[in-house]
Design a protein around this motif. Structure first.
Motif, PDB file in Angstrom:
ATOM      1  N   SER A  22      60.134  60.346  30.908  1.00  0.00           N
ATOM      2  CA  SER A  22      59.461  60.716  32.167  1.00  0.00           C
ATOM      3  C   SER A  22      60.736  61.774  32.843  1.00  0.00           C
ATOM      4  CB  SER A  22      59.222  59.908  33.418  1.00  0.00           C
ATOM      5  OG  SER A  22      60.277  58.996  33.822  1.00  0.00           O
ATOM      6  N   GLY A  23      60.053  62.933  33.463  1.00  0.00           N
ATOM      7  CA  GLY A  23      60.997  64.071  34.164  1.00  0.00           C
ATOM      8  C   GLY A  23      60.277  64.467  35.420  1.00  0.00           C
ATOM      9  N   LEU A  24      60.505  65.531  35.977  1.00  0.00           N
ATOM     10  CA  LEU A  24      60.047  65.957  37.356  1.00  0.00           C
ATOM     11  C   LEU A  24      58.364  65.986  37.401  1.00  0.00           C
ATOM     12  CD1 LEU A  24      60.531  67.014  40.132  1.00  0.00           C
ATOM     13  CD2 LEU A  24      60.900  69.160  39.131  1.00  0.00           C
ATOM     14  N   ASP A  25      58.013  66.608  36.139  1.00  0.00           N
ATOM     15  CA  ASP A  25      56.361  66.794  36.217  1.00  0.00           C
ATOM     16  C   ASP A  25      55.984  66.358  34.780  1.00  0.00           C
ATOM     17  OD1 ASP A  25      57.528  68.781  34.565  1.00  0.00           O
ATOM     18  OD2 ASP A  25      56.851  70.490  35.642  1.00  0.00           O
ATOM     19  N   PHE A  26      56.280  65.321  34.165  1.00  0.00           N
ATOM     20  CA  PHE A  26      55.941  64.700  32.914  1.00  0.00           C
ATOM     21  C   PHE A  26      56.051  63.159  32.864  1.00  0.00           C
ATOM     22  CE2 PHE A  26      60.034  65.877  31.519  1.00  0.00           C
ATOM     23  CZ  PHE A  26      60.222  64.791  30.549  1.00  0.00           C
ATOM     24  N   ALA A  27      55.335  62.411  32.252  1.00  0.00           N
ATOM     25  CA  ALA A  27      55.617  61.052  31.698  1.00  0.00           C
ATOM     26  C   ALA A  27      54.842  60.880  30.356  1.00  0.00           C
ATOM     27  CB  ALA A  27      54.797  60.251  32.772  1.00  0.00           C
ATOM     28  N   TYR A  28      55.391  60.462  29.407  1.00  0.00           N
ATOM     29  CA  TYR A  28      55.090  60.312  28.003  1.00  0.00           C
ATOM     30  C   TYR A  28      55.165  59.004  27.707  1.00  0.00           C
ATOM     31  CZ  TYR A  28      55.773  65.491  28.017  1.00  0.00           C
ATOM     32  OH  TYR A  28      55.689  66.824  27.988  1.00  0.00           O
ATOM     33  N   ARG A  29      54.398  58.284  26.713  1.00  0.00           N
ATOM     34  CA  ARG A  29      54.517  56.994  26.158  1.00  0.00           C
ATOM     35  C   ARG A  29      54.419  57.313  24.674  1.00  0.00           C
ATOM     36  NH1 ARG A  29      50.484  52.274  27.788  1.00  0.00           N
ATOM     37  NH2 ARG A  29      49.038  53.511  26.305  1.00  0.00           N
ATOM     38  N   GLY A  35      53.920  54.803  15.768  1.00  0.00           N
ATOM     39  CA  GLY A  35      54.986  55.835  15.611  1.00  0.00           C
ATOM     40  C   GLY A  35      54.864  57.177  16.024  1.00  0.00           C
ATOM     41  N   THR A  36      54.052  57.306  17.000  1.00  0.00           N
ATOM     42  CA  THR A  36      53.687  58.479  18.000  1.00  0.00           C
ATOM     43  C   THR A  36      53.502  58.332  19.447  1.00  0.00           C
ATOM     44  OG1 THR A  36      52.513  60.511  17.616  1.00  0.00           O
ATOM     45  CG2 THR A  36      51.179  58.429  17.125  1.00  0.00           C
ATOM     46  N   PHE A  37      53.277  59.399  19.862  1.00  0.00           N
ATOM     47  CA  PHE A  37      52.809  59.374  21.275  1.00  0.00           C
ATOM     48  C   PHE A  37      51.569  58.857  21.639  1.00  0.00           C
ATOM     49  CE2 PHE A  37      56.519  62.328  21.522  1.00  0.00           C
ATOM     50  CZ  PHE A  37      57.208  61.735  22.401  1.00  0.00           C
ATOM     51  N   ASP A  38      51.068  57.938  22.425  1.00  0.00           N
ATOM     52  CA  ASP A  38      49.973  57.592  22.721  1.00  0.00           C
ATOM     53  C   ASP A  38      49.208  58.285  24.084  1.00  0.00           C
ATOM     54  OD1 ASP A  38      50.999  55.829  24.415  1.00  0.00           O
ATOM     55  OD2 ASP A  38      50.155  53.890  23.468  1.00  0.00           O
ATOM     56  N   SER A  39      50.294  58.914  24.775  1.00  0.00           N
ATOM     57  CA  SER A  39      49.911  59.275  26.011  1.00  0.00           C
ATOM     58  C   SER A  39      51.215  60.572  26.136  1.00  0.00           C
ATOM     59  CB  SER A  39      49.932  58.410  27.137  1.00  0.00           C
ATOM     60  OG  SER A  39      49.809  58.905  28.350  1.00  0.00           O
ATOM     61  N   GLU A  43      52.029  67.590  34.227  1.00  0.00           N
ATOM     62  CA  GLU A  43      51.799  68.356  35.466  1.00  0.00           C
ATOM     63  C   GLU A  43      50.428  67.496  35.747  1.00  0.00           C
ATOM     64  OE1 GLU A  43      51.723  72.463  34.814  1.00  0.00           O
ATOM     65  OE2 GLU A  43      53.880  72.621  34.849  1.00  0.00           O
ATOM     66  N   GLY A  44      50.473  66.148  35.676  1.00  0.00           N
ATOM     67  CA  GLY A  44      49.032  65.601  36.197  1.00  0.00           C
ATOM     68  C   GLY A  44      47.908  65.499  35.165  1.00  0.00           C
ATOM     69  N   ALA A  45      48.151  66.082  34.055  1.00  0.00           N
ATOM     70  CA  ALA A  45      46.932  66.218  33.064  1.00  0.00           C
ATOM     71  C   ALA A  45      47.312  65.417  31.727  1.00  0.00           C
ATOM     72  CB  ALA A  45      46.216  67.498  32.876  1.00  0.00           C
ATOM     73  N   GLU A  46      46.460  64.699  31.292  1.00  0.00           N
ATOM     74  CA  GLU A  46      46.594  63.988  30.118  1.00  0.00           C
ATOM     75  C   GLU A  46      46.408  64.906  28.913  1.00  0.00           C
ATOM     76  OE1 GLU A  46      47.858  61.996  27.234  1.00  0.00           O
ATOM     77  OE2 GLU A  46      47.873  60.821  28.829  1.00  0.00           O
ATOM     78  N   LEU A  47      47.368  65.094  27.955  1.00  0.00           N
ATOM     79  CA  LEU A  47      47.099  66.174  26.971  1.00  0.00           C
ATOM     80  C   LEU A  47      46.654  65.752  25.735  1.00  0.00           C
ATOM     81  CD1 LEU A  47      50.575  68.023  27.169  1.00  0.00           C
ATOM     82  CD2 LEU A  47      48.356  68.807  28.404  1.00  0.00           C
ATOM     83  N   LEU A  48      46.620  64.438  25.412  1.00  0.00           N
ATOM     84  CA  LEU A  48      46.139  63.889  24.390  1.00  0.00           C
ATOM     85  C   LEU A  48      44.494  63.339  24.632  1.00  0.00           C
ATOM     86  CD1 LEU A  48      49.033  61.750  22.710  1.00  0.00           C
ATOM     87  CD2 LEU A  48      48.330  64.069  22.387  1.00  0.00           C
TER      88      LEU A  48
END
Length: 170
Positions: A22-29, A35-39, A43-48
């Motif tokens: 996570s950073g200022l305007d993102f949170a990744y899981r 073996g990949t991102f699931d979230s 900037e408040g929007a889910e990209l996946l």
């Protein structure tokens, strides 16, 4: 290129199942099992896209939306001689099996390394895979991928080599 303004540090947390960045305007899981991102929340929007209702590759692999290696494409008319070989090799049913996931910090970024194999279910793997996901403090993600044949003498011409990712439609 324009210089990016300084941002707060990247925060990395890890448990048995996930790597959370996570950073200022993102949170990744990042899912260690897949073996990949699931979230990818930016900037408040889910990209996946939400893949919870998707059976995944005709039921041959788990439903995933994050970046992953892909070697299949639909055959064209001029592929008529290769198509049979591709289907015999089961290139249309390749499944990425994760062997090892690690995460380390490097100069304000997180580097996630994924080692695995690819092959059709119930068959010996055809390829060794190496993926590196580098996430910086701005939320930018760089993906490097390598695919190495385990039995080159049985390898036929690949339909493609690339990455597949399912984005949310919004």
């Amino acid at each position: 290129p324009l210089a990016r303004p300084a941002r707060p540090d990247l925060t990395v947390r890890e448990d048995d199942r996930f790597i959370l960045l996570s950073g200022l305007d993102f949170a990744y899981r990042f899912s260690k099992a897949h073996g990949t991102f699931d979230s990818l929340l930016f900037e408040g929007a889910e990209l996946l896209s939400d893949q919870s209702a998707n059976p995944g590759n005709g039921g041959f692999c788990p439903p995933l939306s994050g970046p992953r290696i892909n070697i299949w494409r639909a055959p064209h008319d001029n592929d008529m001689y290769q198509k049979t070989e591709w289907l015999q090799q089961r290139y249309d049913r390749m499944w990425h099996r994760i062997k090892h996931v690690s995460c380390r910090s490097l100069k304000g970024a997180a580097v996630i390394t994924v080692e695995g194999t690819m092959g059709a279910p119930s068959f010996n793997p055809d390829f060794s895979t190496a993926l590196t996901f580098t996430v910086d403090s701005h939320g930018a993600v760089r993906v490097d991928a390598a695919l190495t044949p385990l039995r080159p003498e049985k390898l036929c011409h690949l339909p493609r080599f690339g990455m597949l990712m399912d984005l949310d439609r919004r």
